[in-house]
Design a protein around this motif. Structure first.
Motif, mmCIF file in Angstrom:
data_model
loop_
_atom_site.group_PDB
_atom_site.id
_atom_site.type_symbol
_atom_site.label_atom_id
_atom_site.label_comp_id
_atom_site.label_asym_id
_atom_site.label_seq_id
_atom_site.Cartn_x
_atom_site.Cartn_y
_atom_site.Cartn_z
ATOM 1 N N ALA A 1 -6.744 5.881 -0.842
ATOM 2 C CA ALA A 1 -8.032 6.514 -1.142
ATOM 3 C C ALA A 1 -8.342 7.687 -0.223
ATOM 4 O O ALA A 1 -9.388 8.325 -0.352
ATOM 5 C CB ALA A 1 -9.151 5.477 -1.057
ATOM 6 N N GLY A 2 -7.441 7.982 0.721
ATOM 7 C CA GLY A 2 -7.674 9.080 1.652
ATOM 8 C C GLY A 2 -8.634 8.741 2.766
ATOM 9 O O GLY A 2 -9.155 9.636 3.429
ATOM 10 N N GLU A 3 -8.859 7.441 3.011
ATOM 11 C CA GLU A 3 -9.832 7.009 4.011
ATOM 12 C C GLU A 3 -9.188 6.448 5.275
ATOM 13 O O GLU A 3 -9.885 5.950 6.161
ATOM 14 C CB GLU A 3 -10.759 5.951 3.396
ATOM 15 N N PHE A 4 -7.858 6.513 5.343
ATOM 16 C CA PHE A 4 -7.163 5.970 6.498
ATOM 17 C C PHE A 4 -5.865 6.741 6.680
ATOM 18 O O PHE A 4 -5.127 6.965 5.707
ATOM 19 C CB PHE A 4 -6.862 4.478 6.279
ATOM 20 N N ALA A 5 -5.583 7.159 7.909
ATOM 21 C CA ALA A 5 -4.365 7.928 8.193
ATOM 22 C C ALA A 5 -3.329 7.026 8.857
ATOM 23 O O ALA A 5 -3.669 6.194 9.707
ATOM 24 C CB ALA A 5 -4.684 9.099 9.108
ATOM 25 N N PHE A 6 -2.074 7.203 8.479
ATOM 26 C CA PHE A 6 -0.989 6.468 9.125
ATOM 27 C C PHE A 6 0.213 7.391 9.201
ATOM 28 O O PHE A 6 1.051 7.443 8.295
ATOM 29 C CB PHE A 6 -0.638 5.193 8.351
ATOM 30 N N ARG B 1 -5.362 -4.238 2.145
ATOM 31 C CA ARG B 1 -6.636 -3.539 2.343
ATOM 32 C C ARG B 1 -6.417 -2.160 2.950
ATOM 33 O O ARG B 1 -7.018 -1.166 2.511
ATOM 34 C CB ARG B 1 -7.526 -4.404 3.239
ATOM 35 N N TYR B 2 -5.559 -2.070 3.960
ATOM 36 C CA TYR B 2 -5.335 -0.767 4.588
ATOM 37 C C TYR B 2 -4.455 0.141 3.740
ATOM 38 O O TYR B 2 -4.598 1.366 3.785
ATOM 39 C CB TYR B 2 -4.789 -0.951 6.005
ATOM 40 N N ALA B 3 -3.545 -0.439 2.965
ATOM 41 C CA ALA B 3 -2.780 0.381 2.022
ATOM 42 C C ALA B 3 -3.711 1.028 1.004
ATOM 43 O O ALA B 3 -3.557 2.204 0.650
ATOM 44 C CB ALA B 3 -1.726 -0.470 1.323
ATOM 45 N N ALA B 4 -4.706 0.268 0.542
ATOM 46 C CA ALA B 4 -5.672 0.812 -0.408
ATOM 47 C C ALA B 4 -6.525 1.905 0.223
ATOM 48 O O ALA B 4 -6.829 2.928 -0.408
ATOM 49 C CB ALA B 4 -6.558 -0.312 -0.949
ATOM 50 N N LEU B 5 -6.910 1.713 1.486
ATOM 51 C CA LEU B 5 -7.679 2.745 2.183
ATOM 52 C C LEU B 5 -6.852 4.018 2.356
ATOM 53 O O LEU B 5 -7.366 5.131 2.202
ATOM 54 C CB LEU B 5 -8.138 2.225 3.547
#
Length: 241
Positions: free
Chosen positions: A205-210, A198-202
């Motif tokens: 999509a440019g919706e989560f920074a890591f 789920r977080y890899a997909a976010l």
């Protein structure tokens, strides 16, 4: 702990395995065995790696996002609450800030001043460590702090205990030996491929920074550990082959 997360290309699958095929790009988790060129894991412990997720990010993502979400679930963070995150510029802290913001919480994050712009970018209100921390946080949150995630230990945890009325709504990632005595929590729960995917997909999509602080070659693992032991830096340190 080292060797608990990885990303790579599937070489072989066992009998009866479905949904994962040789040649698939995946990211996943293990227990201490990922410092290697090859690793054998259950198919249930990997998730597809989106093409837009760089290998360095994929290889280091699981500990940050899994720990952060499990911690926030334990803290019962909900919309309208205020969360205090110590060590907010690290991989777990950065993930926790964003997850809490997605849940509608206000987040105050402690970090060195060099990392304050980063915290603003991911949605936290930054505050500096050190003497006077209690007063600085109180000024930023006159209505009080509902929950605390401690990624620093020591004085930071002491400040959390002073600020958060219900100690069961404090999770420490550092002071495991003192948690029961102090009445605070440690992270509970199991890692899942669903959460990781789920977080890899976010991220894709440019919706989560890591952020990745630095990538070392596997043969430079000792140097990577020396950097981690300084206790400073933004984002994740990873190993590559």
């Amino acid at each position: 702990m080292p060797g608990n997360e990885f990303a790579g290309v599937v070489d072989q699958v066992g009998p009866g395995v479905t949904g994962v095929a040789p040649g698939s790009e995946v990211l996943g988790f293990s227990r201490l065995h990922a410092y290697a060129e090859y690793i054998v894991v259950p198919a249930a412990d990997v998730a597809p790696k989106p093409a837009k997720v760089p290998w360095e990010v994929a290889g280091g993502m699981t500990a940050g996002v899994q720990t952060a979400e499990l911690a926030l679930d334990g803290l019962r963070v909900t919309a309208g609450e205020t969360l205090l995150v110590h060590g907010a510029a690290g991989s777990v802290g950065t993930a926790a800030v964003q997850i809490a913001r997605r849940r509608g919480a206000t987040v105050i994050g402690t970090a060195r001043e060099v990392n304050h712009d980063h915290l603003r970018e991911v949605g936290a209100i930054p505050v500096a460590y050190g003497e006077g921390l209690f007063d600085r946080v109180r000024e930023l949150a006159p209505g009080g702090i509902d929950a605390g995630l401690d990624g620093a230990g020591g004085h930071a945890l002491e400040v959390s205990i002073e600020l958060v009325e219900d100690r069961t709504r404090i999770v420490t990632l550092v002071e495991h030996g003192k948690a029961a005595e102090l009445g605070v929590q440690v992270v509970q729960g199991e890692r899942t491929a669903e959460r990781l995917g789920r977080y890899a997909a976010l991220y894709a999509a440019g919706e989560f920074a890591f952020p990745v602080r630095r990538a070392y070659r596997l043969e430079e693992a000792a140097d990577a550990h020396r950097e981690i032991e300084t206790g400073h830096g933004r984002g994740k340190v990873v190993l590559t082959l």
